[in-house]
Design a protein around this motif. Structure first.
Motif, PDB file in Angstrom:
ATOM      1  N   TRP A  56     -87.120 -26.934  -1.016  1.00 28.07           N
ATOM      2  CA  TRP A  56     -88.181 -26.355  -1.511  1.00 28.07           C
ATOM      3  C   TRP A  56     -88.248 -24.977  -1.291  1.00 28.07           C
ATOM      4  CZ3 TRP A  56     -90.829 -28.197  -5.816  1.00 28.07           C
ATOM      5  CH2 TRP A  56     -91.898 -27.377  -6.203  1.00 28.07           C
ATOM      6  N   LEU A  61     -93.514 -38.832  -2.300  1.00 27.08           N
ATOM      7  CA  LEU A  61     -92.582 -37.974  -2.227  1.00 27.08           C
ATOM      8  C   LEU A  61     -91.203 -38.416  -1.746  1.00 27.08           C
ATOM      9  CD1 LEU A  61     -92.842 -34.245  -1.722  1.00 27.08           C
ATOM     10  CD2 LEU A  61     -91.112 -35.432  -0.392  1.00 27.08           C
ATOM     11  N   GLY A 101     -93.757 -31.912  -6.270  1.00 28.74           N
ATOM     12  CA  GLY A 101     -92.958 -32.744  -5.290  1.00 28.74           C
ATOM     13  C   GLY A 101     -92.701 -34.075  -5.836  1.00 28.74           C
ATOM     14  N   LYS A 154     -90.116 -35.679 -11.532  1.00 32.21           N
ATOM     15  CA  LYS A 154     -88.903 -35.858 -11.922  1.00 32.21           C
ATOM     16  C   LYS A 154     -88.215 -34.493 -12.368  1.00 32.21           C
ATOM     17  CE  LYS A 154     -87.698 -40.313 -10.827  1.00 32.21           C
ATOM     18  NZ  LYS A 154     -86.931 -40.458  -9.675  1.00 32.21           N
ATOM     19  N   THR A 212     -88.098 -38.538  -4.226  1.00 32.02           N
ATOM     20  CA  THR A 212     -86.689 -37.632  -4.123  1.00 32.02           C
ATOM     21  C   THR A 212     -85.570 -38.260  -3.450  1.00 32.02           C
ATOM     22  OG1 THR A 212     -87.768 -36.704  -1.971  1.00 32.02           O
ATOM     23  CG2 THR A 212     -88.473 -35.700  -4.119  1.00 32.02           C
ATOM     24  N   GLU A 272     -88.168 -30.245 -12.669  1.00 34.18           N
ATOM     25  CA  GLU A 272     -88.446 -29.400 -11.852  1.00 34.18           C
ATOM     26  C   GLU A 272     -89.529 -28.237 -12.539  1.00 34.18           C
ATOM     27  OE1 GLU A 272     -86.688 -28.359  -8.801  1.00 34.18           O
ATOM     28  OE2 GLU A 272     -85.880 -30.260  -8.953  1.00 34.18           O
ATOM     29  N   TRP A 285     -86.693 -32.325   2.047  1.00 33.31           N
ATOM     30  CA  TRP A 285     -87.446 -31.513   0.595  1.00 33.31           C
ATOM     31  C   TRP A 285     -88.051 -30.392   1.011  1.00 33.31           C
ATOM     32  CZ3 TRP A 285     -92.423 -30.383  -0.382  1.00 33.31           C
ATOM     33  CH2 TRP A 285     -92.610 -29.686  -1.857  1.00 33.31           C
TER      34      TRP A 285
END
Length: 110
Positions: free
Chosen positions: A104, A89, A20, A23, A93, A25, A100
Motif C-alpha cells: 500500500w 484484511l 484494504g 476487491k 487480500t 482498488e 499489505w
C-alpha cells in the motif's frame, strides 16, 4: 476521492482500512465522490463472534455500489473494519498486514 487521502497521516487510516477490505482498488474512483451509508443489521457473520448486531457501511459512487465494510455494533470497541461479509484484511487480500501495508505504501505513499 483522491490519492492524498490514502497514506501519510492519521486521517488516512480510515481510508486505508476501508479500501484494504475491498476487491476493487481505489484508483478507479480518484476524482469522484464516494458516499457512504450506514445500516445496523442482525444475523451478520460478526454477530457470532461479538454477540452483537453489526454496522454495515455501503460505499456508492455515481449511484452504484462500489464496496463496503462492516464493524460490530459494540460501544468502545476499537480496531480495523471487516469486509461486508465479515472477513479480515488478511482474509480478503491473502497477505499479512505488514505485507499489505508495504504494498500500500509503495503504491499510495508518494
Amino acid at each position: 476521492m483522491d490519492k492524498g487521502k490514502l497514506f501519510g497521516s492519521t486521517e488516512s487510516v480510515p481510508y486505508q482500512q476501508a479500501w484494504g477490505v475491498q476487491k476493487a482498488e481505489p484508483d478507479t474512483y480518484f476524482g469522484k465522490q464516494i458516499i457512504i451509508y450506514q445500516f445496523t443489521v442482525s444475523n451478520h457473520p460478526l454477530e457470532k463472534i461479538y454477540q452483537a448486531k453489526s454496522n454495515l457501511y455501503i460505499m456508492l459512487c455515481e449511484g452504484k455500489v462500489v464496496g463496503g465494510y462492516s464493524f460490530p455494533d459494540v460501544d468502545g470497541l476499537a480496531g480495523a473494519v471487516y469486509s461486508l461479509n465479515g472477513k479480515t484484511l488478511e482474509e480478503v487480500t491473502g497477505l499479512s498486514y505488514q505485507e499489505w501495508r508495504d504494498k500500500w505504501k509503495k503504491k499510495y505513499g508518494n
